[in-house]
Design an enzyme around this catalytic site. Structure first.
Site, short mmCIF file in Angstrom:
data_model
loop_
_atom_site.label_atom_id
_atom_site.label_comp_id
_atom_site.label_asym_id
_atom_site.label_seq_id
_atom_site.Cartn_x
_atom_site.Cartn_y
_atom_site.Cartn_z
N ARG A 243 0.82 -1.21 0.00
CA ARG A 243 0.00 0.00 0.00
C ARG A 243 0.85 1.26 0.00
NH1 ARG A 243 -5.11 -1.83 3.84
NH2 ARG A 243 -6.44 -2.39 2.08
N LYS B 72 -14.16 -12.08 6.80
CA LYS B 72 -15.28 -11.19 7.11
C LYS B 72 -16.54 -11.66 6.39
CE LYS B 72 -11.95 -7.45 7.26
NZ LYS B 72 -11.42 -6.44 6.33
N GLY C 187 -6.78 -6.29 1.29
CA GLY C 187 -5.46 -6.10 1.89
C GLY C 187 -4.76 -7.42 2.14
N GLY D 69 -12.72 -3.93 1.08
CA GLY D 69 -14.10 -3.47 1.29
C GLY D 69 -14.53 -2.45 0.25
P1 ADP Z 1 -9.05 -9.29 2.56
O1 ADP Z 1 -8.23 -8.40 3.47
O2 ADP Z 1 -8.26 -9.83 1.43
O3 ADP Z 1 -10.34 -8.65 2.15
P2 ADP Z 1 -10.19 -10.63 4.85
O4 ADP Z 1 -9.68 -9.54 5.71
O5 ADP Z 1 -11.64 -10.81 4.69
O6 ADP Z 1 -9.46 -10.58 3.42
O7 ADP Z 1 -9.67 -12.04 5.41
C1 ADP Z 1 -8.31 -12.36 5.54
C2 ADP Z 1 -8.12 -13.32 6.66
O8 ADP Z 1 -8.99 -14.42 6.55
C3 ADP Z 1 -6.73 -13.90 6.73
O9 ADP Z 1 -6.07 -13.35 7.84
C4 ADP Z 1 -6.97 -15.41 6.90
O10 ADP Z 1 -6.17 -15.97 7.91
C5 ADP Z 1 -8.43 -15.46 7.28
N1 ADP Z 1 -9.09 -16.72 6.95
C6 ADP Z 1 -9.17 -17.33 5.75
N2 ADP Z 1 -9.81 -18.50 5.85
C7 ADP Z 1 -10.15 -18.66 7.14
C8 ADP Z 1 -10.80 -19.68 7.89
N3 ADP Z 1 -11.25 -20.79 7.30
N4 ADP Z 1 -10.97 -19.49 9.21
C9 ADP Z 1 -10.51 -18.36 9.81
N5 ADP Z 1 -9.88 -17.37 9.17
C10 ADP Z 1 -9.70 -17.51 7.86
MG MG Z 2 -8.36 -7.96 5.52
#
Ligand code: ADP
Ligand code: MG
Length: 401
Positions: free
Chosen positions: A34, A199, A358, A382
């Site tokens: 970033r 999320k 992220g 988001g």
């Molecule tokens: P992004 O930032 O790409 O939008 P999120 O913040 O929604 O993604 O999610 C990222 C997190 O999701 C990572 O830290 C990962 O460890 C977690 N994650 C992925 N799969 C699982 C799971 N099955 N159970 C718990 N956490 C998970």
């Molecule tokens: Mg995230």
């Protein structure tokens, strides 16, 4: 919308709202994507003799200073990337900020401390946010919005401040919005969307809008267990949003009616406890099970190998792929395979590929993939999702003329 080329910046104090919300381990930046993404905008302003005041949030402090969320390490890294000194104010609108900004010469850069150390930044109350925006406005003559990861937030520095200063859109946001247009208008098909991450409730919403647009929706990450539960299976101790089960069932039904293919995992990697991502200590009870046989108490932490192969097949012939959210807890090597497989499938396809989020962006880099092999790696999770949902983003609306 004006671009930075439309602004007379020489000798002016230019407030750049960036998204420098990088992952930290202690005060070590584990992924600087970033920072690198917004550096060209800052460099351009420097070259044109602006006095650049950079501001961002980091993490979720509670509206007051919290050293865990200091931007100090980011100032150092930004300086290294720009190849010039970057000052740092130890507050956001207080004495340090005022003095640091007043001391700026033409072509110099300073970073303010975390915007969210002030309750006014995220306040729901318009007047409270407005009062904080007034204090920020006193530090600058012009505003450049370039914090793409925050444009979906109605926050003081994102939404209220541009209304108080002549403003323009930065190069990063301009690029990000250009990419998102390619995902919403005249999309090349097949259009495959891969969703994962943690999320669940944030991401279930985007499916509503994608039902009318995507050809295939692949479900991994924490969200998959709500889908597996919606198919009538137990999910042990995995992430589950019980109240979303009827919503998910409705999506599956409408997907079938509208010819949108949902691809739900066949198998999952599990463990009895959450892995230690700090040390990466071996997982003693690692197992792969089919999704209809998740033992009580087991936590699903990644898609399994059968699913990884299925997802790769579903991505292979795509012309457009949007991917948001890791397939598993990729921060631990035992649960990174699913995320690695999806990243590789994107690279192997001939599609225009976009990685948003992220953690997703950090995942492809920390797993060692070459960023240039992807069509675009977005700095916003988001924000991208809400754009794809068709929502008006406060931080983009505020940058209109
Ligand atoms: P992004 O930032 O790409 O939008 P999120 O913040 O929604 O993604 O999610 C990222 C997190 O999701 C990572 O830290 C990962 O460890 C977690 N994650 C992925 N799969 C699982 C799971 N099955 N159970 C718990 N956490 C998970
Ligand atoms: Mg995230």
């Amino acid at each position: 919308m004006k671009t930075i080329e439309d602004l007379e910046v020489s000798g002016k104090r230019v407030f750049v709202r960036a998204d420098l919300n990088v992952p930290l381990s202690g005060d070590t930046i584990t992924d600087d994507g970033r920072i690198r993404a917004v550096a060209p905008t800052i460099a351009k302003l420097v070259e044109r003799g602006a006095r650049v005041v950079v501001a961002s949030h980091l993490g979720r402090p509670k509206g007051e200073p919290d050293p865990k969320f200091s931007l100090a390490p980011v100032a150092v890294r930004l300086g290294e990337i720009l190849g010039r000194p970057v000052g740092f104010a130890t507050d956001t609108v207080g004495d340090s900020a005022k003095a640091t900004v007043a001391a700026l010469g033409d072509g110099e850069v300073t970073l303010l401390e975390n915007l969210r150390f002030n309750a006014g930044e995220t306040a729901k109350d318009d007047a409270e946010r407005g009062a904080f925006a007034d204090q920020l406005a006193a530090l600058a003559d012009l505003y450049v919005g370039d914090g793409f990861g925050a444009v979906h937030r109605k926050h003081a520095s994102v939404y209220d401040l541009p209304a108080r200063l002549p403003h323009a859109v930065g190069d990063l946001i301009a690029t990000e919005v250009g990419v998102l247009k390619r995902l919403t208008e005249d999309v090349a098909r097949p259009y495959v969307v891969v969703l994962g991450g943690s999320k669940v409730s944030d991401k279930v919403g985007v499916i509503e809008n994608l039902l009318g647009k995507a050809d295939r929706i692949l479900i991994g990450g924490g969200m998959m267990y709500t889908f597996i539960a919606a198919q009538g299976h137990g999910v042990g101790g995995s992430l589950l949003q019980e109240d979303q089960i009827p919503v998910v069932q409705d999506y599956l039904k409408r997907g079938a009616e509208q010819g949108v293919e949902f691809v739900i995992p066949l198998d999952t990697a599990v463990s009895g406890s959450f892995p230690d991502v700090k040390t990466g200590a071996p997982v003693e009870d690692f197992a792969v099970v089919d999704v209809d046989a998740i033992p009580d108490g087991a936590l699903g932490l990644d898609i399994g190998p059968k699913t990884a192969q299925l997802f790769a097949e579903k991505i292979a012939d795509a012309k457009t792929v949007f991917w948001n959210g890791p397939m598993g807890v990729f921060e631990h090597p035992a649960f990174a395979d699913g995320t690695r497989a999806v990243a590789q499938a994107l690279i192997d396809s001939d599609a225009f590929t976009v990685v948003g989020g992220g953690d997703s962006a950090a995942a492809v880099r920390t797993l060692g993939f070459d960023e240039t092999k992807f069509g675009h790696i977005s700095t916003g999770g988001g924000a991208s999702l809400e754009y794809l949902e068709g929502k008006t983003l406060p931080g983009l609306a505020a940058l209109e003329d």
